[in-house]
Design an enzyme around this catalytic site. Sequence first.
Site, PDB file in Angstrom:
ATOM      1  N   ASP A 190       0.831  -1.210   0.000  1.00 19.96           N
ATOM      2  CA  ASP A 190       0.000   0.000   0.000  1.00 19.96           C
ATOM      3  C   ASP A 190       0.867   1.262   0.000  1.00 19.96           C
ATOM      4  OD1 ASP A 190      -2.355   1.430  -0.008  1.00 19.96           O
ATOM      5  OD2 ASP A 190      -2.629   1.341   2.165  1.00 19.96           O
ATOM      6  N   ASN A 224       1.208   3.432  -2.949  1.00 18.81           N
ATOM      7  CA  ASN A 224       1.686   3.871  -4.275  1.00 18.81           C
ATOM      8  C   ASN A 224       1.184   5.273  -4.618  1.00 18.81           C
ATOM      9  OD1 ASN A 224       2.756   1.342  -4.497  1.00 18.81           O
ATOM     10  ND2 ASN A 224       1.267   0.583  -5.990  1.00 18.81           N
ATOM     11  N   ARG A 227       0.070   7.713  -2.647  1.00 18.44           N
ATOM     12  CA  ARG A 227       0.637   8.779  -1.812  1.00 18.44           C
ATOM     13  C   ARG A 227       2.100   9.037  -2.157  1.00 18.44           C
ATOM     14  NH1 ARG A 227      -0.980   6.082   3.467  1.00 18.44           N
ATOM     15  NH2 ARG A 227      -1.581   4.451   1.989  1.00 18.44           N
ATOM     16  N   TRP A 228       2.807   7.973  -2.533  1.00 21.55           N
ATOM     17  CA  TRP A 228       4.211   8.151  -2.947  1.00 21.55           C
ATOM     18  C   TRP A 228       4.263   9.073  -4.165  1.00 21.55           C
ATOM     19  CZ3 TRP A 228       7.106   7.419  -7.315  1.00 21.55           C
ATOM     20  CH2 TRP A 228       8.500   7.362  -7.156  1.00 21.55           C
ATOM     21  N   HIS A 249       2.162   3.388  -8.992  1.00 22.68           N
ATOM     22  CA  HIS A 249       1.949   1.957  -9.268  1.00 22.68           C
ATOM     23  C   HIS A 249       3.117   1.394 -10.075  1.00 22.68           C
ATOM     24  CE1 HIS A 249      -1.938   2.269  -7.495  1.00 22.68           C
ATOM     25  NE2 HIS A 249      -2.482   2.977  -8.467  1.00 22.68           N
ATOM     26  N   SER A 287      -7.472  -5.548  -4.850  1.00 24.11           N
ATOM     27  CA  SER A 287      -8.500  -6.146  -3.996  1.00 24.11           C
ATOM     28  C   SER A 287      -9.850  -6.142  -4.710  1.00 24.11           C
ATOM     29  CB  SER A 287      -8.621  -5.376  -2.672  1.00 24.11           C
ATOM     30  OG  SER A 287      -9.297  -4.148  -2.865  1.00 24.11           O
ATOM     31  N   LEU A 295      10.655 -20.531  -5.483  1.00 20.85           N
ATOM     32  CA  LEU A 295       9.849 -19.633  -4.643  1.00 20.85           C
ATOM     33  C   LEU A 295       8.426 -19.692  -5.167  1.00 20.85           C
ATOM     34  CD1 LEU A 295       9.471 -17.125  -2.639  1.00 20.85           C
ATOM     35  CD2 LEU A 295       9.905 -15.692  -4.645  1.00 20.85           C
ATOM     36  N   ARG A 319       2.307  -4.794   6.085  1.00 21.41           N
ATOM     37  CA  ARG A 319       1.524  -3.789   5.356  1.00 21.41           C
ATOM     38  C   ARG A 319       2.326  -2.504   5.324  1.00 21.41           C
ATOM     39  NH1 ARG A 319      -4.739  -2.416   4.692  1.00 21.41           N
ATOM     40  NH2 ARG A 319      -4.441  -0.649   3.291  1.00 21.41           N
ATOM     41  N   SER A 355      -7.919  -4.965   5.345  1.00 24.20           N
ATOM     42  CA  SER A 355      -8.540  -4.657   4.045  1.00 24.20           C
ATOM     43  C   SER A 355      -8.964  -5.908   3.264  1.00 24.20           C
ATOM     44  CB  SER A 355      -7.606  -3.793   3.193  1.00 24.20           C
ATOM     45  OG  SER A 355      -7.335  -2.566   3.831  1.00 24.20           O
TER      46      SER A 355
END
Length: 249
Positions: free
Chosen positions: A19, A21, A23-24, A36, A64, A130, A187, A195
């Site tokens: 979470d 992206n 605001r960055w 994003h 989501s 992985l 988070r 969320s």
Amino acid sequence: MAEDSNQGSLPRHIAIIMDGNGRWARARLLPRYVGHREGVKSVRRAVEACLDKNIKALTLFAFSSENWRRPSEEVSLIMDLFVHALKKEVVALNRNGVRLRFIGDLTAFSDNLRALIAAAEEETRDNSGLDLVIAANYGGQWDITQAVQNLAARLVDGTLQPQDITPDVLAAEVCLSDLPPPDLFIRTGGEQRISNFLLWQLAYTELYFTDTLWPAFDGQKLDDALSWYANRQRRFGRTGDQVEQKKGA
Ligand code: IPE
Ligand code: IPE
Ligand code: MG
């Protein structure tokens, strides 16, 4: 349930809500989309770090079931970014032994995106380095609901009785039942909420919240989270003394 994760150890499975992206980007007077796009670089860094450290599984919340409520231009740019990233990254992921998997209701996505997802899963299915899980159009409530639907179908055809439904039986139907449950949840972005991420699977996960925005989440920030995790005492209902005794045994 894995009850043997001792202090000082690495998580086998990390689950991340990526979470911050938007605001960055906003802090840099850039459109949200740029955040994003930068976030994809953090995904790459996180995957590389998990490969380096031999972590078994990484589950990333990419979109989501509630994110459809965003402006349609943003949703469509995020979809374009998925397509672009899949086309660009799968070869390298495959080379690095990553097995890619998507969880969520994929029927909402375009035919093109679904085909890319199916091809990427197919191409990497025999890898064992992985397990990289992308949660897309995923919701924890959807996950539990689809599990209940599967059980209900077995009740109807008579292969399951109501009294046979136990937590283990339900656990086998939710997503990721073949992986150890997440040991560590991270988070980014400062919010302290789930969320609608992995509601069932996080029952005993250690929860780590950081103000770092996802595009700024790098190897050092992951190491900070791992050190924090290594200092948790996982008790799974027992007393601290019991856990200490078991460790010494
Ligand atoms: C997370 O970053 C990415 C997605 C939900 C797709 P946000 O886009 O939620 O960033 P903020 O929370 O607005 O900063
Ligand atoms: C959660 O982030 C979903 C993803 C990171 C994909 P949001 O930014 O959508 O979460 P809320 O709505 O603020 O809780
Ligand atoms: Mg957000």
